[in-house]
Motif scaffolding. Structure first.
Motif, PDB file in Angstrom:
ATOM      1  N   SER A  12      -2.882  13.220 -12.335  1.00 12.58           N
ATOM      2  CA  SER A  12      -3.149  12.121 -10.729  1.00 12.58           C
ATOM      3  C   SER A  12      -4.308  12.772  -9.769  1.00 12.58           C
ATOM      4  O   SER A  12      -5.590  12.449  -9.528  1.00 12.58           O
ATOM      5  N   THR A  30      -7.979  12.731  -8.814  1.00 12.64           N
ATOM      6  CA  THR A  30      -8.490  12.058  -7.457  1.00 12.64           C
ATOM      7  C   THR A  30      -9.655  12.935  -6.507  1.00 12.64           C
ATOM      8  O   THR A  30     -10.391  12.396  -5.794  1.00 12.64           O
ATOM      9  N   GLN A  89       5.304   7.733 -12.529  1.00 16.80           N
ATOM     10  CA  GLN A  89       4.044   7.215 -12.728  1.00 16.80           C
ATOM     11  C   GLN A  89       4.967   5.075 -12.158  1.00 16.80           C
ATOM     12  O   GLN A  89       4.017   4.164 -11.587  1.00 16.80           O
ATOM     13  N   ASP A 116       3.891   2.339  -9.637  1.00 17.37           N
ATOM     14  CA  ASP A 116       3.429   0.826 -10.226  1.00 17.37           C
ATOM     15  C   ASP A 116       4.325  -0.676  -9.679  1.00 17.37           C
ATOM     16  O   ASP A 116       3.806  -1.430  -9.104  1.00 17.37           O
ATOM     17  N   VAL A 132       3.363  -0.729  -5.190  1.00 20.18           N
ATOM     18  CA  VAL A 132       1.695  -0.765  -4.507  1.00 20.18           C
ATOM     19  C   VAL A 132       2.595  -3.171  -5.259  1.00 20.18           C
ATOM     20  O   VAL A 132       1.518  -3.123  -3.678  1.00 20.18           O
ATOM     21  N   GLU A 152      -1.172   9.039  -3.420  1.00 18.41           N
ATOM     22  CA  GLU A 152      -1.420   8.658  -4.915  1.00 18.41           C
ATOM     23  C   GLU A 152      -2.740   7.300  -4.212  1.00 18.41           C
ATOM     24  O   GLU A 152      -2.662   7.116  -3.168  1.00 18.41           O
ATOM     25  N   GLU A 164      -3.345   4.501  -5.777  1.00 19.35           N
ATOM     26  CA  GLU A 164      -3.265   3.117  -5.888  1.00 19.35           C
ATOM     27  C   GLU A 164      -2.688   3.044  -4.395  1.00 19.35           C
ATOM     28  O   GLU A 164      -2.443   1.637  -4.293  1.00 19.35           O
ATOM     29  N   GLU A 165      -1.969   3.742  -3.516  1.00 16.14           N
ATOM     30  CA  GLU A 165      -0.863   3.362  -2.870  1.00 16.14           C
ATOM     31  C   GLU A 165      -2.030   3.108  -1.650  1.00 16.14           C
ATOM     32  O   GLU A 165      -0.845   2.617  -0.916  1.00 16.14           O
ATOM     33  N   GLU A 188      -7.414   2.159  -3.107  1.00 15.16           N
ATOM     34  CA  GLU A 188      -6.884   0.744  -3.677  1.00 15.16           C
ATOM     35  C   GLU A 188      -6.324  -0.571  -3.032  1.00 15.16           C
ATOM     36  O   GLU A 188      -7.031  -1.310  -3.297  1.00 15.16           O
ATOM     37  N   ARG A 189      -5.022  -0.411  -2.615  1.00 17.09           N
ATOM     38  CA  ARG A 189      -4.464  -1.072  -2.071  1.00 17.09           C
ATOM     39  C   ARG A 189      -5.166  -2.091  -1.050  1.00 17.09           C
ATOM     40  O   ARG A 189      -5.497  -3.273  -0.246  1.00 17.09           O
ATOM     41  N   ARG A 196      -8.865  -3.787  -2.348  1.00 12.45           N
ATOM     42  CA  ARG A 196      -8.282  -5.389  -2.722  1.00 12.45           C
ATOM     43  C   ARG A 196      -7.824  -5.949  -1.588  1.00 12.45           C
ATOM     44  O   ARG A 196      -7.820  -7.285  -1.730  1.00 12.45           O
TER      45      ARG A 196
END
Length: 425
Positions: A144, A148, A324, A328, A331, A359, A361-362, A365-366, A369
């Motif tokens: 990861s 990144t 991982q 998930d 988020v 990460e 995703e946290e 990406e949050r 979106r």
């Protein structure tokens, strides 16, 4: 013996080190010095667990059986004493073998003794082949971070996690920075925090503790509250507020703060911390995802629950407790909290979202979106001048991204992500 039991609770019962340490009955009767020694032993194993387990794998033909898991933890502690804590070899081996007997693993004494002696004999040959930087991070996290941040940055992060983190303090009155830096023998970081190196005593014995002049807060954790800008007289919500460092920052800056956390127990700690430093804030025990304030706030700081992978300098167990699947699940909660915070904010108000996670995703990406589904908000770029002129902490999108390897020459900093948004309609 106690250190082995704490290690077992973390690695097999998957309890955070702080929780395992705080609730262990056997530790309650120890004085502060002995408790600190037990924690130092357990922390050394967890901080270097990837390396220690790579050493075991290198020297053992078959994995140690599950029924002998306690012996494996004893072995980990012995290897930590030899390779990390630099305990004299004879003392480390004899103490570890004795511990094997004391913890009802006598049938493993020969194995433990032989393996530790191989560690001593082969340290500069067979064990030197281990890539200590690479094995320090679990595979899923390594992939990861490389994806990144790139491999050189990931190697720098891994290297930064080897040492103990220094003690960082946030001052109640920034105008007294030079005064308290001198009294505490501290370094003033570019971001404004004070850093005390080589503090091995009690926190409450330091100058300024009982006067309420400062509180303990990593330099990375102290940045998000500053991104709200001047808050004097403003109604500000600190969502997911415990243990209260950011609440105290905002109250000290003159804000009328509502500190909200769903844990009443953790909120009591916030109230205790506020009382010690002589600051006032409203505390509300509620779930931020469902809370509805009497009227909208002027500004909101949302320090969302996350995987906390950015805090591994201070909490080495986090690398081995998270998976991982945990990301998930996180988020979903982060999205709910962002949407809830948006409903609490007045038009023209500022929302700062932050997580102590590395990460993507946290973090970014949050925000991507959120901005796509709520057109009332825009991103307000953060300037390097707001974080001590450290341009490496500002992303191309204008968000804050600290890495544990930043400020490496001064001892590093916790990994944080923060984005600043404004409600424009």
């Amino acid at each position: 013996m106690l250190a082995v039991e704490v290690i077992g609770q973390v690695l097999r019962r998957r309890r955070p080190l702080d929780d395992a340490f705080a609730t262990h009955q056997g530790l309650r009767g120890l004085d502060a010095r002995d408790r600190a020694f037990v924690r130092a032993l357990a922390s050394a194993v967890l901080r270097h667990l990837g390396y220690i387990d790579a050493v075991i794998a290198k020297l053992v033909r078959e994995p140690i059986k599950a029924r002998d898991a306690v012996a494996e933890d004893i072995l980990r502690l012995g290897i930590a004493q030899l390779l990390v804590l630099e305990t004299p070899p004879h003392a480390a081996v004899s103490a570890t073998v004795a511990l094997t007997v004391a913890l009802n693993m006598a049938h493993m004494t020969g194995f433990v003794n032989a393996l530790l002696r191989r560690v001593i004999d082969e340290q500069e040959t067979v064990l030197a082949e281990i890539d200590r930087t690479r094995v320090a991070i679990p595979d899923w996290l390594w992939k990861s971070w490389v994806g990144t941040y790139g491999e050189p940055a990931t190697q720098a992060i891994a290297a930064s996690l080897r040492g103990e983190a220094a003690l960082d303090l946030t001052l109640k009155d920034p105008a007294t920075t030079d005064e308290w830096a001198q009294k505490l023998g501290a370094v003033v970081l570019p971001t404004g925090s004070l850093r005390v190196h080589d503090n091995h005593g009690r926190i409450d014995a330091l100058p300024g503790f009982h006067e309420g002049a400062w509180w303990v807060q990593d330099a990375g954790a102290a940045l998000p509250a500053k991104l709200l800008g001047p808050v004097t007289g403003m109604r500000v919500a600190d969502l997911c507020a415990a243990p209260g460092g950011k609440t105290m920052q905002l109250a000290a800056a003159g804000a009328k703060v509502t500190a909200l956390d769903r844990s009443a127990g953790r909120l009591r700690r916030v109230s205790e911390n506020l009382a010690r430093v002589g600051l006032v804030a409203e505390t509300v025990a509620d779930d931020a995802a469902f809370y509805r304030p009497p009227r909208p706030f002027d500004a909101i700081l949302l320090d969302a629950p996350c995987s906390a992978t950015g805090t591994a300098r201070r909490h080495p167990d986090v690398l081995w407790l998270k998976q991982q699947g945990d990301i998930d699940a996180m988020v979903l909660a982060q999205d709910r909290l962002l949407d809830a915070a948006a409903r609490m904010l007045t038009t023209g108000g500022t929302l700062v979202y932050c997580v102590c996670s590395l990460e993507p995703e946290e973090g970014p990406e949050r925000i991507t979106r959120f901005l796509a589904r709520d057109r009332r908000f825009i991103r307000v770029p953060i300037r390097a001048a707001e974080v001590g002129g450290l341009t490496e902490m500002i992303t191309p999108q204008g968000d804050l991204r600290t890495l544990p390897s930043h400020l490496a020459e001064l001892g590093g900093i916790d990994g944080f992500y923060a984005a600043r948004l404004r409600r424009v309609s």
